[in-house]
Design a protein around this motif. Sequence first.
Motif, PDB file in Angstrom:
ATOM      1  N   PRO A  14       0.965  -1.005  -0.600  1.00 16.01           N
ATOM      2  CA  PRO A  14      -0.149   0.165  -0.086  1.00 16.01           C
ATOM      3  C   PRO A  14       1.137   1.282  -0.081  1.00 16.01           C
ATOM      4  N   LYS A  15       2.694   1.278   0.639  1.00 17.07           N
ATOM      5  CA  LYS A  15       2.913   2.517   0.705  1.00 17.07           C
ATOM      6  C   LYS A  15       3.778   2.800  -1.009  1.00 17.07           C
ATOM      7  N   GLN A  16       3.309   1.970  -1.746  1.00 15.99           N
ATOM      8  CA  GLN A  16       4.961   1.893  -2.221  1.00 15.99           C
ATOM      9  C   GLN A  16       4.644   3.344  -3.949  1.00 15.99           C
ATOM     10  N   ILE A  17       5.463   3.782  -3.916  1.00 17.39           N
ATOM     11  CA  ILE A  17       5.295   4.844  -5.119  1.00 17.39           C
ATOM     12  C   ILE A  17       5.906   4.222  -6.321  1.00 17.39           C
ATOM     13  N   VAL A  18       5.232   4.183  -6.982  1.00 10.77           N
ATOM     14  CA  VAL A  18       5.412   4.201  -8.321  1.00 10.77           C
ATOM     15  C   VAL A  18       5.948   5.602  -9.713  1.00 10.77           C
ATOM     16  N   GLY A  19       5.339   6.371  -8.917  1.00  5.84           N
ATOM     17  CA  GLY A  19       5.685   7.734 -10.064  1.00  5.84           C
ATOM     18  C   GLY A  19       5.831   9.013  -9.289  1.00  5.84           C
ATOM     19  N   HIS A  20       5.720  10.475  -9.958  1.00  2.00           N
ATOM     20  CA  HIS A  20       5.046  11.276  -9.118  1.00  2.00           C
ATOM     21  C   HIS A  20       4.584  12.474 -10.315  1.00  2.00           C
ATOM     22  N   VAL A  21       3.476  13.340  -9.918  1.00  2.00           N
ATOM     23  CA  VAL A  21       3.273  14.568 -10.665  1.00  2.00           C
ATOM     24  C   VAL A  21       2.867  15.557  -9.591  1.00  2.00           C
TER      25      VAL A  21
ATOM     26  N   ALA B  66     -11.905  20.405  -5.467  1.00  2.00           N
ATOM     27  CA  ALA B  66     -13.156  19.155  -5.041  1.00  2.00           C
ATOM     28  C   ALA B  66     -12.517  17.825  -5.858  1.00  2.00           C
ATOM     29  N   ALA B  67     -12.674  18.958  -7.072  1.00  3.22           N
ATOM     30  CA  ALA B  67     -11.762  18.092  -8.104  1.00  3.22           C
ATOM     31  C   ALA B  67     -10.371  17.401  -8.211  1.00  3.22           C
ATOM     32  N   MET B  68      -9.568  18.459  -7.963  1.00  6.72           N
ATOM     33  CA  MET B  68      -8.756  18.223  -7.423  1.00  6.72           C
ATOM     34  C   MET B  68      -8.499  17.217  -6.279  1.00  6.72           C
ATOM     35  N   ARG B  69      -9.488  17.070  -5.098  1.00  7.10           N
ATOM     36  CA  ARG B  69      -9.013  16.327  -4.873  1.00  7.10           C
ATOM     37  C   ARG B  69      -9.517  14.751  -5.010  1.00  7.10           C
ATOM     38  N   CYS B  70     -10.902  14.536  -6.049  1.00  4.94           N
ATOM     39  CA  CYS B  70     -10.792  13.279  -6.450  1.00  4.94           C
ATOM     40  C   CYS B  70      -9.935  12.669  -7.218  1.00  4.94           C
ATOM     41  N   ILE B  71      -8.795  14.078  -7.539  1.00  3.30           N
ATOM     42  CA  ILE B  71      -7.626  13.390  -8.543  1.00  3.30           C
ATOM     43  C   ILE B  71      -6.583  12.767  -8.177  1.00  3.30           C
ATOM     44  N   GLU B  72      -6.575  13.215  -6.880  1.00  2.00           N
ATOM     45  CA  GLU B  72      -5.419  13.277  -5.806  1.00  2.00           C
ATOM     46  C   GLU B  72      -5.680  11.815  -5.110  1.00  2.00           C
ATOM     47  N   GLY B  73      -6.989  10.739  -4.605  1.00  3.51           N
ATOM     48  CA  GLY B  73      -7.388  10.525  -4.418  1.00  3.51           C
ATOM     49  C   GLY B  73      -6.750   9.124  -5.279  1.00  3.51           C
ATOM     50  N   SER B  74      -7.617   9.187  -6.580  1.00  5.13           N
ATOM     51  CA  SER B  74      -7.220   8.242  -7.484  1.00  5.13           C
ATOM     52  C   SER B  74      -5.698   8.494  -7.858  1.00  5.13           C
ATOM     53  N   ALA B  75      -4.699   9.517  -7.413  1.00  3.73           N
ATOM     54  CA  ALA B  75      -3.380   9.669  -8.023  1.00  3.73           C
ATOM     55  C   ALA B  75      -2.786   8.406  -6.526  1.00  3.73           C
ATOM     56  N   LYS B  76      -3.194   8.440  -5.605  1.00  2.71           N
ATOM     57  CA  LYS B  76      -2.955   7.627  -4.502  1.00  2.71           C
ATOM     58  C   LYS B  76      -3.083   6.051  -4.636  1.00  2.71           C
ATOM     59  N   SER B  77      -4.021   5.277  -4.888  1.00  2.98           N
ATOM     60  CA  SER B  77      -4.736   4.579  -4.959  1.00  2.98           C
ATOM     61  C   SER B  77      -3.636   3.857  -5.899  1.00  2.98           C
ATOM     62  N   MET B  78      -2.418   4.786  -7.118  1.00  3.00           N
ATOM     63  CA  MET B  78      -2.640   3.850  -8.350  1.00  3.00           C
ATOM     64  C   MET B  78      -0.997   3.850  -7.782  1.00  3.00           C
ATOM     65  N   GLY B  79      -0.761   4.321  -6.871  1.00  2.66           N
ATOM     66  CA  GLY B  79       1.341   4.721  -6.533  1.00  2.66           C
ATOM     67  C   GLY B  79       1.560   6.317  -6.553  1.00  2.66           C
ATOM     68  N   ILE B  80       0.916   7.179  -7.070  1.00  5.68           N
ATOM     69  CA  ILE B  80       1.120   8.308  -7.615  1.00  5.68           C
ATOM     70  C   ILE B  80       1.286   9.160  -6.835  1.00  5.68           C
ATOM     71  N   ALA B  81       2.976   9.778  -5.941  1.00  5.16           N
ATOM     72  CA  ALA B  81       2.864  10.633  -5.292  1.00  5.16           C
ATOM     73  C   ALA B  81       2.990  12.165  -5.939  1.00  5.16           C
ATOM     74  N   ILE B  82       2.169  13.210  -5.125  1.00  5.34           N
ATOM     75  CA  ILE B  82       2.051  14.999  -5.359  1.00  5.34           C
ATOM     76  C   ILE B  82       2.709  14.844  -4.932  1.00  5.34           C
ATOM     77  N   ASP B  83       3.704  16.041  -5.411  1.00  2.00           N
ATOM     78  CA  ASP B  83       4.523  16.664  -4.924  1.00  2.00           C
ATOM     79  C   ASP B  83       4.231  17.861  -5.577  1.00  2.00           C
ATOM     80  N   ASP B  84       4.688  19.238  -4.470  1.00  3.73           N
ATOM     81  CA  ASP B  84       4.333  20.785  -4.408  1.00  3.73           C
ATOM     82  C   ASP B  84       5.053  21.543  -5.133  1.00  3.73           C
TER      83      ASP B  84
END
Length: 143
Positions: free
Chosen positions: A95-102, A125-143
């Motif tokens: 569950p904690k594996q990161i495979v990419g960054h956006v 709200a749309a960004m939170r939806c996208i972030e949720g999808s990214a998290k479940s795919m193993g993609i980290a969100i960088d600032d």
Amino acid sequence: MKKVTRVLIIRAEGGGANPAKLGQKLGPFGIGGKFCQEFNLKTADRKGEIVPCVLTIYEDRTFDMEFKTTPVTYLLLKAAGIEKGRKGPDHGGTPKQIVGHVKRDEVRKIAEYKLKDLNVDSIEAAMRCIEGSAKSMGIAIDD
């Protein structure tokens, strides 16, 4: 009023639908070639993207097409520059594996593009939806 025979969701590459791939789905309705020609004409500007299409087929073998925006998962994979998301726990993934960054600004661009197809009323709200999808795919969100 025409009688609806079937409503299908077809996902194909923009400008790249062909009867060989879609024949099994469309063959029974007798619209395979005609659908592919029309789909390719209307989606030629979206080459290389997956284009979801809501296809309404009528009894007289006519049809209507409604195009949706490209799926979030496809856009995230493209933005992260990877081919696949994280493997699920059943397939050796953790569950904690990161495979990419956006970057967060990429998430905002995707949210603005997808807003009309999402069931939300603000960009945040749309960004939170996208972030949720990214998290479940193993993609980290960088600032």
